[in-house]
Design a protein around this motif. Sequence first.
Motif, PDB file in Angstrom:
ATOM      1  N   PRO A 362       9.533  -8.567  -7.486  1.00 16.24           N
ATOM      2  CA  PRO A 362       8.582  -7.456  -7.623  1.00 16.24           C
ATOM      3  C   PRO A 362       8.710  -6.421  -6.502  1.00 16.24           C
ATOM      4  N   VAL A 363       8.462  -5.168  -6.853  1.00 12.81           N
ATOM      5  CA  VAL A 363       8.530  -4.060  -5.897  1.00 12.81           C
ATOM      6  C   VAL A 363       7.274  -3.213  -6.052  1.00 12.81           C
ATOM      7  N   ILE A 364       6.748  -2.733  -4.934  1.00 15.43           N
ATOM      8  CA  ILE A 364       5.657  -1.757  -5.010  1.00 15.43           C
ATOM      9  C   ILE A 364       6.199  -0.409  -4.549  1.00 15.43           C
ATOM     10  N   VAL A 365       6.153   0.577  -5.441  1.00 17.52           N
ATOM     11  CA  VAL A 365       6.628   1.926  -5.124  1.00 17.52           C
ATOM     12  C   VAL A 365       5.408   2.812  -4.852  1.00 17.52           C
ATOM     13  N   THR A 366       5.458   3.556  -3.754  1.00 16.68           N
ATOM     14  CA  THR A 366       4.304   4.371  -3.348  1.00 16.68           C
ATOM     15  C   THR A 366       4.684   5.846  -3.234  1.00 16.68           C
ATOM     16  N   ALA A 388      -0.255   7.080  -4.583  1.00 21.09           N
ATOM     17  CA  ALA A 388      -0.153   6.256  -5.785  1.00 21.09           C
ATOM     18  C   ALA A 388       0.676   5.031  -5.476  1.00 21.09           C
ATOM     19  N   MET A 389       0.498   4.003  -6.250  1.00 21.44           N
ATOM     20  CA  MET A 389       1.381   2.846  -6.133  1.00 21.44           C
ATOM     21  C   MET A 389       1.559   2.215  -7.508  1.00 21.44           C
ATOM     22  N   ASP A 390       2.795   1.885  -7.821  1.00 18.51           N
ATOM     23  CA  ASP A 390       3.087   1.149  -9.053  1.00 18.51           C
ATOM     24  C   ASP A 390       3.722  -0.173  -8.650  1.00 18.51           C
ATOM     25  N   VAL A 391       3.285  -1.250  -9.280  1.00 15.41           N
ATOM     26  CA  VAL A 391       3.963  -2.531  -9.070  1.00 15.41           C
ATOM     27  C   VAL A 391       4.942  -2.728 -10.218  1.00 15.41           C
ATOM     28  N   LEU A 392       6.194  -2.917  -9.864  1.00 17.25           N
ATOM     29  CA  LEU A 392       7.250  -3.109 -10.866  1.00 17.25           C
ATOM     30  C   LEU A 392       7.732  -4.550 -10.798  1.00 17.25           C
ATOM     31  N   VAL A 393       8.058  -5.111 -11.942  1.00 14.81           N
ATOM     32  CA  VAL A 393       8.595  -6.475 -11.951  1.00 14.81           C
ATOM     33  C   VAL A 393       9.883  -6.512 -12.779  1.00 14.81           C
ATOM     34  N   PRO A 394      10.761  -7.486 -12.465  1.00  8.23           N
ATOM     35  CA  PRO A 394      11.989  -7.608 -13.246  1.00  8.23           C
ATOM     36  C   PRO A 394      11.680  -7.741 -14.745  1.00  8.23           C
ATOM     37  N   ARG A 395      12.610  -7.283 -15.565  1.00  4.36           N
ATOM     38  CA  ARG A 395      12.546  -7.363 -17.025  1.00  4.36           C
ATOM     39  C   ARG A 395      11.617  -6.345 -17.641  1.00  4.36           C
ATOM     40  N   LEU A 396      10.442  -6.080 -17.022  1.00  3.42           N
ATOM     41  CA  LEU A 396       9.429  -5.250 -17.652  1.00  3.42           C
ATOM     42  C   LEU A 396       9.335  -3.858 -17.069  1.00  3.42           C
ATOM     43  N   GLY A 397       9.578  -3.748 -15.760  1.00  2.00           N
ATOM     44  CA  GLY A 397       9.268  -2.494 -15.089  1.00  2.00           C
ATOM     45  C   GLY A 397       7.801  -2.486 -14.688  1.00  2.00           C
ATOM     46  N   ILE A 399       4.072  -2.958 -14.211  1.00  2.00           N
ATOM     47  CA  ILE A 399       3.053  -3.905 -14.688  1.00  2.00           C
ATOM     48  C   ILE A 399       1.679  -3.459 -14.199  1.00  2.00           C
ATOM     49  N   ILE A 400       1.646  -2.762 -13.049  1.00  2.00           N
ATOM     50  CA  ILE A 400       0.396  -2.249 -12.484  1.00  2.00           C
ATOM     51  C   ILE A 400       0.620  -0.811 -12.050  1.00  2.00           C
ATOM     52  N   GLY A 401      -0.394   0.028 -12.303  1.00  2.00           N
ATOM     53  CA  GLY A 401      -0.384   1.379 -11.764  1.00  2.00           C
ATOM     54  C   GLY A 401      -1.703   1.606 -11.050  1.00  2.00           C
ATOM     55  N   TYR A 435     -21.814  13.435  -2.892  1.00  2.21           N
ATOM     56  CA  TYR A 435     -22.896  12.641  -2.303  1.00  2.21           C
ATOM     57  C   TYR A 435     -22.358  11.286  -1.863  1.00  2.21           C
ATOM     58  N   GLY A 436     -22.303  11.091  -0.568  1.00  4.09           N
ATOM     59  CA  GLY A 436     -21.907   9.778  -0.028  1.00  4.09           C
ATOM     60  C   GLY A 436     -20.496   9.380  -0.400  1.00  4.09           C
ATOM     61  N   SER A 437     -19.598  10.331  -0.330  1.00  3.49           N
ATOM     62  CA  SER A 437     -18.202  10.055  -0.697  1.00  3.49           C
ATOM     63  C   SER A 437     -17.600   9.000   0.223  1.00  3.49           C
ATOM     64  N   VAL A 438     -16.789   8.138  -0.334  1.00  2.00           N
ATOM     65  CA  VAL A 438     -16.082   7.120   0.470  1.00  2.00           C
ATOM     66  C   VAL A 438     -14.649   7.024  -0.008  1.00  2.00           C
ATOM     67  N   PRO A 439     -13.750   6.639   0.919  1.00  2.00           N
ATOM     68  CA  PRO A 439     -12.394   6.340   0.459  1.00  2.00           C
ATOM     69  C   PRO A 439     -12.474   5.186  -0.527  1.00  2.00           C
ATOM     70  N   HIS A 440     -11.831   5.328  -1.661  1.00  2.00           N
ATOM     71  CA  HIS A 440     -11.852   4.211  -2.614  1.00  2.00           C
ATOM     72  C   HIS A 440     -10.566   4.172  -3.425  1.00  2.00           C
ATOM     73  N   SER A 441     -10.241   2.982  -3.886  1.00  2.00           N
ATOM     74  CA  SER A 441      -8.942   2.730  -4.504  1.00  2.00           C
ATOM     75  C   SER A 441      -9.064   1.714  -5.623  1.00  2.00           C
ATOM     76  N   GLY A 442      -8.089   1.750  -6.503  1.00  2.00           N
ATOM     77  CA  GLY A 442      -8.097   0.769  -7.588  1.00  2.00           C
ATOM     78  C   GLY A 442      -6.779   0.791  -8.340  1.00  2.00           C
ATOM     79  N   PHE A 443      -6.693  -0.055  -9.337  1.00  2.00           N
ATOM     80  CA  PHE A 443      -5.469  -0.077 -10.141  1.00  2.00           C
ATOM     81  C   PHE A 443      -5.750  -0.612 -11.534  1.00  2.00           C
ATOM     82  N   GLY A 444      -4.758  -0.505 -12.399  1.00  2.00           N
ATOM     83  CA  GLY A 444      -4.868  -1.053 -13.746  1.00  2.00           C
ATOM     84  C   GLY A 444      -3.707  -1.999 -14.014  1.00  2.00           C
ATOM     85  N   LEU A 445      -4.044  -3.182 -14.489  1.00  2.00           N
ATOM     86  CA  LEU A 445      -3.011  -4.138 -14.914  1.00  2.00           C
ATOM     87  C   LEU A 445      -3.111  -4.277 -16.419  1.00  2.00           C
ATOM     88  N   GLY A 446      -1.996  -4.091 -17.112  1.00  2.00           N
ATOM     89  CA  GLY A 446      -1.968  -4.328 -18.550  1.00  2.00           C
ATOM     90  C   GLY A 446      -1.876  -5.837 -18.790  1.00  2.00           C
TER      91      GLY A 446
END
Length: 475
Positions: A362-366, A388-397, A399-401, A435-446
């Motif tokens: 697996p590789v994480i591209v940022t 941004a970051m995408d997690v890539l895995v062999p065979r599929l490319g 898997i997470i964005g 209003y009350g902004s904060v640094p925040h992060s997340g991702f989506g896994l199929g």
Amino acid sequence: MLFPLVRDIRSLSPKNQDVTVRGWVRTRREMKNLVFIEVNDGSSLTGIQCVFDRGGGGNAGAGAGAKEGNTAGTLAALGTGASVEIRGRLVPSPAAGQDVEVAVSEIAVLGPAPAESYPLQKKHHSLEFLREIAHLRARTTTFGAVARVRSNLAFAVHRFFRERGFLYLHTPVITSNDAEGAGAMFRVTTLDPSVKPESGYGGDFFGRAAYLTVSGQLEAETYACALSRVYTFGPAFRAENSNTVRHLAEFWMIEPEMAFASLEDDMDLAEDFLKSLFTAALEDCARDIAFFDKHFSGEHAGKGIAGTLEEAAASRFVRMTYTEAVRELEKAADSFEYRPRWGCDLQSEHEKFLTEKVAGGPVIVTSYPKEIKAFYMKMNDDEKTVRAMDVLVPRLGEIIGGSQREDDPLKLSRRMEELGMKTDNYFWYLDLRRYGSVPHSGFGLGFERLIQYVTGMINIRDVIPYPRAAGQAEF
Ligand code: ATP
Ligand code: MN
């Protein structure tokens, strides 16, 4: 009271107790006076062998399903696919691969499956053929295993987040956000399709254009900016017209969102999450994974599926920037159909190359160029790339964005205007930054991509019970 499943009966001890097996006949063979019936109820990779001795005291037909004791009739109806209720004694089995079998005293056929028409007669059917009988394919070993892995990993998803203080959030399936850019949307309407709306969709059910959601992220952000850590696990819909083995029109997505979290925190979470799911597959679905390892390891060069999962779970994912990734790809430019170029989205052949040839895992591209990523991603200081970051895995490319989200109200509204979005519709999304902004992060896994990865199934249509894709909505 719930009756014991085949899974429970197989592990019963002490032996020599009376049991009742309920399930469907997988195979039936005869040797002299003995009839060997393998029965499975789907609770276990392999069923349980039931042995009926025609010369013994057994009474085929006297069970719940038959009015009269009719041995010959019951045995005749006892073909592949028939549902049965079999009583007998659990005894040690002389056969290889099983500790116990059932010495049958009574057989009742609840529902026969006539051999002339039951489509699952042969032992091996192609996956293509089974897709056409999706209502019956769960009765095969392969699709039973897929269903169990899916269920176990869904549970493991909830466990992972629950242990880390994430709240399970239900975001709407119907939404009016139309510009997220994640994919083409399906419209939801009650308007008469033959009448073209004169003045927009004001007369429609919701008084505005509405769609099936492509992602619960924006709504999840609002809750993360109140409850700190949330995640969604629900269906997403994209009118993808590309007929690939990794895209569905309806799929399940897991989207964690964290407040007070940077892109680095997001990558760490994604990596921990995937590793914990790989471990859960190996531990909670050991027999099913061993089955996939044996039959579907084809594309996992050398290591097989279980080996690949073990190695990935123990590894540290390689991390590189998009710019570094493009440089690696340019070195091998001749081996691609699409030329890698800075500024262009990575093609699936590029993603596979990075994982299989460059990283060997697996590789994480940022830090992707802003033009190829969504409006809400936080701008880097260079004003060219986003966090941004995408997690890539062999065979599929991919898997997470995921990404760190833009938390500066001015930068965000400026970016939305640049992209021609109607900021009015997103007043609520911009309010999070006002209003009350904060640094925040997340991702989506199929979720289906995860299941593809851990089972080795090549086509995404084989890891969801009823796949929906262009031209395909049967069942
Ligand atoms: P891709 O580039 O593979 O089409 P994407 O970048 O459009 O995916 P995102 O919007 O980042 O996808 O969605 C997050 C995750 O959801 C993806 O990493 C992938 O695992 C999954 N996913 C996206 N689209 C689909 C789809 N049509 N079918 C199944 N899974 C999908
Ligand atoms: Mn993506």
